[in-house]
Design an enzyme around this catalytic site. Structure first.
Site, short mmCIF file in Angstrom:
data_model
loop_
_atom_site.label_atom_id
_atom_site.label_comp_id
_atom_site.label_asym_id
_atom_site.label_seq_id
_atom_site.Cartn_x
_atom_site.Cartn_y
_atom_site.Cartn_z
N TRP A 1 -45.63 12.43 -33.56
CA TRP A 1 -45.95 12.42 -32.12
C TRP A 1 -44.87 13.15 -31.32
CZ3 TRP A 1 -44.11 8.69 -28.03
CH2 TRP A 1 -42.88 8.10 -28.38
N ASP A 2 -43.74 13.42 -31.98
CA ASP A 2 -42.64 14.14 -31.35
C ASP A 2 -43.14 15.42 -30.67
OD1 ASP A 2 -41.75 12.42 -33.39
OD2 ASP A 2 -39.94 13.56 -33.76
N GLU B 1 -39.40 1.06 -32.77
CA GLU B 1 -39.74 0.64 -34.13
C GLU B 1 -38.96 -0.60 -34.57
OE1 GLU B 1 -39.21 4.23 -36.38
OE2 GLU B 1 -41.21 4.96 -35.87
N LYS C 1 -34.85 0.37 -30.17
CA LYS C 1 -34.43 1.59 -30.86
C LYS C 1 -34.49 2.81 -29.94
CE LYS C 1 -35.56 4.42 -34.91
NZ LYS C 1 -36.59 4.76 -35.89
N GLN C 2 -35.56 2.89 -29.17
CA GLN C 2 -35.77 4.10 -28.36
C GLN C 2 -36.66 3.75 -27.17
OE1 GLN C 2 -38.11 5.26 -31.98
NE2 GLN C 2 -38.74 6.90 -30.61
C1 BGC Z 1 -38.62 7.68 -34.45
C2 BGC Z 1 -40.05 8.15 -34.24
C3 BGC Z 1 -40.12 9.61 -34.57
C4 BGC Z 1 -39.59 9.91 -35.95
C5 BGC Z 1 -39.51 11.40 -36.26
C6 BGC Z 1 -38.19 8.01 -35.87
O1 BGC Z 1 -36.87 7.61 -36.07
O2 BGC Z 1 -38.52 6.29 -34.24
O3 BGC Z 1 -40.44 7.93 -32.90
O4 BGC Z 1 -41.44 10.05 -34.46
O5 BGC Z 1 -38.28 9.40 -36.08
O6 BGC Z 1 -38.67 12.06 -35.37
#
Ligand code: BGC
Length: 783
Positions: free
Chosen positions: A360-361, A490, A602-603
């Protein structure tokens, strides 16, 4: 953190060779052109730690899934980008001694990535085990205008006495992927050939039958007396998947022998299999005819054009300047938009991690960069990529038991899900929201509503069908719920009513109906055609309106906070700042059990939603949520700090905005997360760009106008960025709170600068002052 790389506004420079940092440098100094990419491995042999990586975009391997406990729904394979033909190799022997920096001393080692012209160079003096000194200089690039071609100039100079040299340029497809699940080799030989003036290999993948043919030719030159006899003996080598030519000659002390190696790499993705070998040969020979200098000049011109359209100049902070150019450079190296079957892996072409697959990035972070800095078709092709995967996304939903609709995969190469961590991959259904948002973002930015009729609406409708079936109506709560998901954070899995997921789902349903209205007004035939093709009914669209209006978007009545998920406020809330540093990073120090029940994020999650749907929330709402969620966010995804930086800028928290920017911008240059040896964080580099242009620049698009509300951090004398907008090319220069926008043409631009609407003709400029009281782009008012 010890600064390792030299600071320079256009170059990344490593002085002195440190084998322990080599794999990190191999990632950082990678070169690519969207068609192929190459880690900064050495041309000559190297016996120390190294991750060999030569990648051809779109050439992947379905590596059989390896998993402890099988669950129904898991994919059979994890698709991974393949380490492909090593086309850079040049073995060097000096008086019988192999040049290998792991076995000799190096002096004056310098490795340089020149971002202005797209080249990688290296120079050093090697002191061989027998004490002889030899000077080596190399320069290489993968050509932007001739995308299949890579060229290397490699010079060897014995410094103290004459030497017998053997140079062996070769092609080697006998390579492995470090991340292979079963330590399997993925390539089978088709042919290998070598003549006195060329070498070629052709290989095919063991599954899917991707074929790659590589062909190399060379030229040799020596410094010194032009009439001097220059005697070279050539000898050929072949073995399975390998071909090369050894050139033996004598070099005088101080005489430089230069090998020019031209390699062409072609794949069956673009050419008929039977034509591959000839095509590679013709391209390599054509490159040799053009010559190294002409190819280099064409490379410089191609990069000059990219910089002309998308450079960011920062005065007063060289580290920040270098960092932002590095991010822009890597993004352009990764994706050019020429091929709508390609996408952007989280590591680009700089490593194997994440398998080179699409996440999804792309939609959530990368699209804005290409929208603003490249031709419109580049961003359009990123969307078409997902359109082409629509049937697979429908199959993916069906596999999980849905009767209709599309669920795009969390990780994919060809449209199929290829990841198998249930709580993360499958439950992160929020990715569907990002795909809808990208369509909206593209249409808003470009005004290309025709896209909706051709592709966009169909995708939106299938996404909406998915949400329609995925929600649960709760009589008790009088609302639609989304149960059992993982949000962008996550560090919480299988939660109910993740605010971000619910918000983006409701918004998708709403936007789908809006897109239908746009089409009804502008292109009713297109709407009818799609509706008929997919059997869209009024009952469905009515249902979408109902769900979107009655989706649960939980808010705490006391604080007015949006709840990241139903139970979030039951957690013990303790800011990260109060946690002993020895606990960080949590993902390395804590058990998963402890992480999942903690409050640490986490984000960006709720904040991601407030960023996407920024025009729907006032500053107070954003502030309330930012003040609560920011202090408990650990930013253990590289995608996180940029969103925080942008929101902080909007809220007037300029120090925080800058702190978050620093955390993202030099992530790889300073190996901040201690993992750059796996590859650079390419998709988060787009986030860094956003934190400058959308954050400090305050760029948004509202009602067909480009809204700017810029400020520059205190430590910068000035910030200047370039963006394209609907045919205009704008150069925005900010110093403190004073901004000038120059329209470099060719079209006029509709702008809103600090709240003032301006129609800026091509060739003209306008200035404005920021009102320090006004923070949000949507609320900015000119002083
Ligand atoms: C992130 C995801 C991301 C993936 C690839 C993961 O660490 O939590 O949001 O899509 O890395 O960059």
């Amino acid at each position: 953190m010890k600064p390792y790389l030299k600071v320079n506004e256009w170059r990344i420079i490593e002085e002195g060779f440190d084998p322990e940092r080599n794999e990190v440098s191999e990632s950082v100094f990678s070169i690519g052109n969207g068609y192929m990419g190459q880690r900064a491995n050495f041309e000559e042999q190297y016996g120390g730690p190294s991750l060999q990586g030569s990648y051809m975009a779109g050439v992947y391997y379905p590596d059989k899934t390896r998993v402890g406990w099988w669950k129904n729904g898991y994919p059979e394979y994890f698709a991974k980008v393949l380490n492909s033909v090593n086309w850079i190799g040049i073995d060097v022997e000096i008086d019988g001694e192999t040049l290998d920096l792991a076995r000799c001393k190096t002096e004056d080692f310098v490795r340089t990535l020149d971002m202005r012209e797209g080249t990688l160079s290296r120079s050093f003096t090697a002191v061989l085990p027998d004490g002889k000194r030899v000077r080596v200089e190399s320069l290489r690039f993968v050509s932007v205008p001739y995308k299949e071609v890579g060229a290397i100039r490699y010079s060897v100079t014995p410094l103290d006495e004459p030497a017998e040299l053997k140079l062996t340029p070769y092609l080697d497809a006998d390579v492995v992927n470090k991340d292979s699940n079963y330590e399997e080799k993925f390539w089978d030989a088709i042919a290998q050939n070598a003549g006195l003036d060329y070498a070629s290999v052709e290989v095919r993948t063991k599954k899917l039958d991707f074929r790659v043919a590589s062909h190399m030719v060379y030229e040799l030159a020596a410094t010194g007396d032009e009439d001097q006899e220059f005697h070279v003996e050539a000898d050929t080598h072949k073995r399975e998947k390998f071909a090369g030519v050894t050139l033996s000659l004598r070099a005088e002390a101080g005489q430089s022998i230069t090998l020019y190696k031209y390699a062409a790499n072609v794949t069956s993705r673009d050419h008929l299999p039977e034509a591959l070998a000839d095509t590679a040969r013709d391209l390599a020979e054509d490159a040799r005819e053009r010559g190294f200098d002409a190819l280099l000049e064409a490379q410089r011109e191609a990069w000059a054009e990219k910089w002309r359209d998308g450079d960011i100049a920062i005065e007063g902070d060289d580290k920040a300047q270098q960092a932002i150019r590095f991010n822009i450079f890597q993004l352009h190296q990764t994706y050019t938009g020429e091929d709508d079957r390609l996408n952007i892996g989280p590591k680009g072409f700089t490593g194997e991690k994440y398998g080179g697959s699409t996440y999804w990035d792309t939609e959530a972070y990368c699209l804005p960069f290409y929208l603003s800095t490249a031709d419109q078709h580049v961003a359009r092709n990123l969307l078409i990529y997902r359109y082409k995967h629509l049937e697979k996304a429908k199959e993916n939903a069906a596999k999980l038991g849905f009767s209709k609709g599309a669920l795009y995969p969390m990780v994919t190469m060809n449209g199929e899900e290829c990841h198998n961590e249930w709580e993360i991959t499958f439950e992160e259904i929020h990715r569907n929201g990002a795909i809808a948002y990208a369509i909206y973002n593209y249409v808003e930015y470009t005004g290309d509503t025709a896209y909706l009729g051709e592709y966009g609406f169909e995708v939106l409708a299938e996404l909406s069908r998915f949400w329609e079936e995925r929600v649960t109506y709760s009589e008790r709560r009088g609302a639609y719920l989304i149960l059992g998901v993982t949000g962008p954070n996550e560090y919480e899995n299988n939660v109910n009513n993740n605010w971000y997921t619910n918000r983006m789902a409701a918004w998708t349903l709403e936007y789908t109906l809006e897109a239908a209205n746009i089409l009804k007004a502008e292109n009713p035939e297109a709407l009818e055609a799609v509706a008929e093709r997919i059997g869209l009914t009024k009952a469905e669209t009515d249902k979408w309106a109902d769900i979107s209006a009655r989706m649960l978007l939980a808010e705490d009545p006391e604080t007015g906070l949006f709840l990241q998920q139903d139970g979030f406020l039951d957690k013990e809330i303790l800011p990260v700042a109060q946690l002993d540093r020895s606990n960080l990073p949590l993902n390395q120090k804590w058990s998963w059990d402890r992480i999942l029940r903690s409050c640490y994020i986490k984000q960006a999650d709720v904040l991601q939603g407030l960023f996407f749907l920024g025009d729907r929330y006032d500053l107070e709402t954003k502030r309330r949520n930012f003040d609560f969620y920011e202090p408990i966010t650990v930013h253990e995804s590289s995608l996180s700090p940029c969103v925080h930086s942008i929101l902080a800028g909007e809220l007037g928290y300029t120090d925080k905005a800058y702190e978050m920017y620093l955390r993202t911008s030099r992530l790889d240059l300073d190996n901040y997360n201690n993992d750059t040896e796996d590859g650079c964080h390419t998709t988060s580099m787009a986030g860094t760009w956003m934190s400058v242009v959308h954050g400090f620049g305050g760029l948004r698009v509202r009602g067909g106008r480009l809204v700017l509300n810029p400020f520059s951090p205190d430590s910068w004398t000035s910030l200047s960025f370039k963006v394209g907008f609907r045919g205009a090319r704008l150069k925005v220069t900010v110093s403190g709170g004073h901004t000038t926008v120059e329209n470099e043409g060719p079209e006029a631009a509709s702008l809103t600068l600090y709240g003032r609407e301006i129609d800026l003709p091509a060739g003209e400029s306008v200035s404005g002052e920021r009102n320090p009281q006004a923070g949000a782009p949507d609320e900015a008012v000119e002083a």
